[in-house]
Every structure is written in structure tokens, then in C-alpha cells.
Design a protein around this motif. Sequence first.
Motif, short mmCIF file in Angstrom:
data_model
loop_
_atom_site.label_atom_id
_atom_site.label_comp_id
_atom_site.label_asym_id
_atom_site.label_seq_id
_atom_site.Cartn_x
_atom_site.Cartn_y
_atom_site.Cartn_z
N PRO A 130 -0.58 2.23 -9.77
CA PRO A 130 -1.36 2.32 -8.53
C PRO A 130 -2.86 2.39 -8.81
CG PRO A 130 -0.27 4.41 -9.00
CD PRO A 130 0.16 3.43 -10.06
N PHE A 136 6.69 0.14 -7.99
CA PHE A 136 5.35 -0.07 -7.45
C PHE A 136 4.38 -0.59 -8.51
CE2 PHE A 136 1.20 1.30 -5.82
CZ PHE A 136 1.28 0.87 -4.51
N TYR A 152 0.84 -1.19 0.00
CA TYR A 152 0.00 0.00 0.00
C TYR A 152 0.88 1.24 0.00
CZ TYR A 152 -4.06 -2.82 1.05
OH TYR A 152 -5.07 -3.74 0.99
N LEU A 153 0.46 2.23 -0.74
CA LEU A 153 1.15 3.51 -0.81
C LEU A 153 0.19 4.58 -0.31
CD1 LEU A 153 3.61 5.17 -1.80
CD2 LEU A 153 2.49 5.27 -4.03
N LEU A 196 0.07 11.64 -6.19
CA LEU A 196 1.39 11.03 -6.36
C LEU A 196 2.48 12.05 -6.66
CD1 LEU A 196 0.25 8.03 -8.58
CD2 LEU A 196 0.67 8.02 -6.12
N LEU A 250 7.67 4.70 -7.98
CA LEU A 250 6.52 4.41 -8.83
C LEU A 250 6.85 3.35 -9.88
CD1 LEU A 250 4.95 7.94 -9.38
CD2 LEU A 250 4.07 6.06 -7.98
#
Length: 77
Positions: free
Chosen positions: A25, A22, A2-3, A11, A19
Motif C-alpha cells: 500500500p 492488495f 483504494y483501501l 493497517l 494485505l
Amino acid sequence: MYLYVKREEGLSRVPESLLSVFGSPESALVMVLEPHRKLAMADAATVLDDLESKGFYVQMPPASFSESLLSTLTIED
């Protein structure tokens, strides 16, 4: 994974290098976060501190979950 980010910043303060690791998202949850709120896998005060100082907070799955997931994978040569 989770971000956490501030809703109004999105962001914008998350480093491009994060990113890229990741992936794409997806919004999962919007919540009001207060220092004493109980979170399942993170300390709310730490999350808030990181949001102020860095602009984001990354929550990784627990090591036991990651290890059990990896143990179920088989890699063929």
C-alpha cells in the motif's frame, strides 16, 4: 483499488489475507470523512460504518473499467 483506514489505526485492523492480495500500500490521500461528504465512487456513510466495524473499507474500480482494462490485455501462450 483504494483501501480506507483510520489514520490513527493505520493497517493494524486490516486482515493479513487482504494485505497479501492488495500488495504494497501507498498513502494516496488523507481526508476528514463525514457521513454526508460526496465521494466519487463510494458512499461516505458506508465507508465510515465499515471503518468502525471492520477497521477498513476497500474500494474497487468500477466493473466497466476493469472489463475495459482486461480487454486490452493480450495473453500469449
